[in-house]
Every structure is written in structure tokens, then in C-alpha cells.
Write a protein that holds these residues in place. Structure first.
Motif, PDB file in Angstrom:
ATOM      1  N   GLU A 160       0.824  -1.204   0.000  1.00 59.86           N
ATOM      2  CA  GLU A 160       0.000   0.000   0.000  1.00 59.86           C
ATOM      3  C   GLU A 160       0.861   1.258   0.000  1.00 59.86           C
ATOM      4  OE1 GLU A 160      -2.543  -0.730   3.343  1.00 59.86           O
ATOM      5  OE2 GLU A 160      -3.941  -1.921   2.146  1.00 59.86           O
ATOM      6  N   GLN A 161       2.002   1.219   0.681  1.00 59.63           N
ATOM      7  CA  GLN A 161       2.883   2.396   0.687  1.00 59.63           C
ATOM      8  C   GLN A 161       3.398   2.686  -0.715  1.00 59.63           C
ATOM      9  OE1 GLN A 161       6.386   2.331   3.192  1.00 59.63           O
ATOM     10  NE2 GLN A 161       6.700   4.529   2.925  1.00 59.63           N
ATOM     11  N   LEU A 192       3.106   6.359  -2.323  1.00 62.75           N
ATOM     12  CA  LEU A 192       4.261   7.126  -2.791  1.00 62.75           C
ATOM     13  C   LEU A 192       3.998   7.770  -4.153  1.00 62.75           C
ATOM     14  CD1 LEU A 192       7.136   4.731  -1.701  1.00 62.75           C
ATOM     15  CD2 LEU A 192       6.701   7.031  -0.807  1.00 62.75           C
ATOM     16  N   GLY A 193       3.003   7.271  -4.861  1.00 58.74           N
ATOM     17  CA  GLY A 193       2.658   7.840  -6.155  1.00 58.74           C
ATOM     18  C   GLY A 193       1.857   9.120  -6.082  1.00 58.74           C
ATOM     19  N   VAL A 194       1.302   9.451  -4.916  1.00 58.94           N
ATOM     20  CA  VAL A 194       0.439  10.633  -4.815  1.00 58.94           C
ATOM     21  C   VAL A 194       1.119  11.897  -5.346  1.00 58.94           C
ATOM     22  CG1 VAL A 194      -0.787  12.163  -3.219  1.00 58.94           C
ATOM     23  CG2 VAL A 194      -1.031   9.691  -2.987  1.00 58.94           C
ATOM     24  N   PRO A 217      -5.862  10.577  -7.720  1.00 58.22           N
ATOM     25  CA  PRO A 217      -6.741   9.601  -8.371  1.00 58.22           C
ATOM     26  C   PRO A 217      -6.007   8.326  -8.817  1.00 58.22           C
ATOM     27  CG  PRO A 217      -7.259  11.788  -9.157  1.00 58.22           C
ATOM     28  CD  PRO A 217      -5.987  11.904  -8.340  1.00 58.22           C
ATOM     29  N   ALA A 218      -4.814   8.472  -9.371  1.00 59.90           N
ATOM     30  CA  ALA A 218      -4.050   7.299  -9.811  1.00 59.90           C
ATOM     31  C   ALA A 218      -3.643   6.439  -8.622  1.00 59.90           C
ATOM     32  CB  ALA A 218      -2.815   7.731 -10.597  1.00 59.90           C
ATOM     33  N   SER A 219      -3.265   7.074  -7.535  1.00 62.17           N
ATOM     34  CA  SER A 219      -2.858   6.322  -6.356  1.00 62.17           C
ATOM     35  C   SER A 219      -4.045   5.640  -5.688  1.00 62.17           C
ATOM     36  CB  SER A 219      -2.120   7.225  -5.370  1.00 62.17           C
ATOM     37  OG  SER A 219      -0.874   7.604  -5.926  1.00 62.17           O
ATOM     38  N   LEU A 276      -4.460   1.722  -5.030  1.00 62.25           N
ATOM     39  CA  LEU A 276      -4.829   1.160  -3.724  1.00 62.25           C
ATOM     40  C   LEU A 276      -6.030   0.231  -3.855  1.00 62.25           C
ATOM     41  CD1 LEU A 276      -4.325   4.302  -1.478  1.00 62.25           C
ATOM     42  CD2 LEU A 276      -3.107   2.116  -1.253  1.00 62.25           C
ATOM     43  N   THR A 277      -6.960   0.598  -4.713  1.00 57.77           N
ATOM     44  CA  THR A 277      -8.125  -0.260  -4.952  1.00 57.77           C
ATOM     45  C   THR A 277      -7.695  -1.582  -5.569  1.00 57.77           C
ATOM     46  OG1 THR A 277      -9.529   1.680  -5.250  1.00 57.77           O
ATOM     47  CG2 THR A 277     -10.351  -0.395  -6.153  1.00 57.77           C
TER      48      THR A 277
END
Length: 107
Positions: free
Chosen positions: A77-78, A82-84, A90-92, A96-97
Motif C-alpha cells: 500500500e505504501q 508514494l505515487g500521490v 486519483p491514480a494512487s 490502492l483499490t
């Protein structure tokens, strides 16, 4: 990864085009062995690349493999979190989903 463990699409390629699959597998092995990264780091980087590419199937595949190799759900999940700053919220959240799809199945 043995063919019977491949995701459906990759399994079809391996079955229908074994020469292509062998070349692809050899390329992957050569890339993995080309530098100093250990197996865990490579696994997390590959997950991050799948997240960055926006590939749900690849994220699912890398999460399955990482969990099978003993990686923690928190670490996976991290990677998405880290992509945020780079990919955007939205991509992150999507990543996560996708990670949750597999983690929830594993529970």
C-alpha cells in the motif's frame, strides 16, 4: 513463474506463442540480473512501475507474487501512496483499490 500460475492473458500468450514467451522470460531474467537490486526491492519497483503505468492487471499480478513471497500488505500500500505526489491522488487511489482487490482476497 510456471505457466499454470500465469494470469489468463499471459497464459494464453505462453501457450499459443511459446517462442515469444521464452524470449520474454529470458529478457525479464536478464533485466533482473543486470544490477545490484535485491529480489524484494525489484518486486516493489516492479509494482511501482505497474502503478505508474496504470495497469490494473500488472498491479494484481505483482501484488499476488509479493504476498506469496512474504511481503506485507502495508509495504504494498505504501508503494501506491508514494505515487500521490508524482502520479496524483486519483491514480494512487486506483492503485490502492487494485492492491485491495488482492489483499482482500488473501484475508
Amino acid at each position: 513463474m510456471p505457466r499454470q500460475e500465469l494470469p489468463a492473458g499471459a497464459g494464453r500468450v505462453a501457450e499459443r506463442h511459446p517462442e515469444v514467451w521464452r524470449a520474454y522470460a529470458a529478457l525479464g531474467k536478464a533485466c533482473a540480473e543486470s544490477g545490484p537490486l535485491d529480489a524484494r526491492t525489484r518486486r516493489l519497483v516492479k509494482l511501482a512501475l505497474a502503478v505508474g503505468a496504470g495497469s490494473e492487471g500488472a498491479v494484481h499480478s505483482h501484488v499476488r507474487r509479493a504476498l506469496a513471497e512474504g511481503e506485507s500488505s502495508a509495504a504494498l500500500e505504501q508503494v501506491a501512496l508514494l505515487g500521490v505526489p508524482t502520479l496524483g491522488l486519483p491514480a494512487s487511489v486506483a492503485a490502492l483499490t487494485w492492491i485491495g482487490d488482492i489483499i482482500d482476497d488473501d484475508d
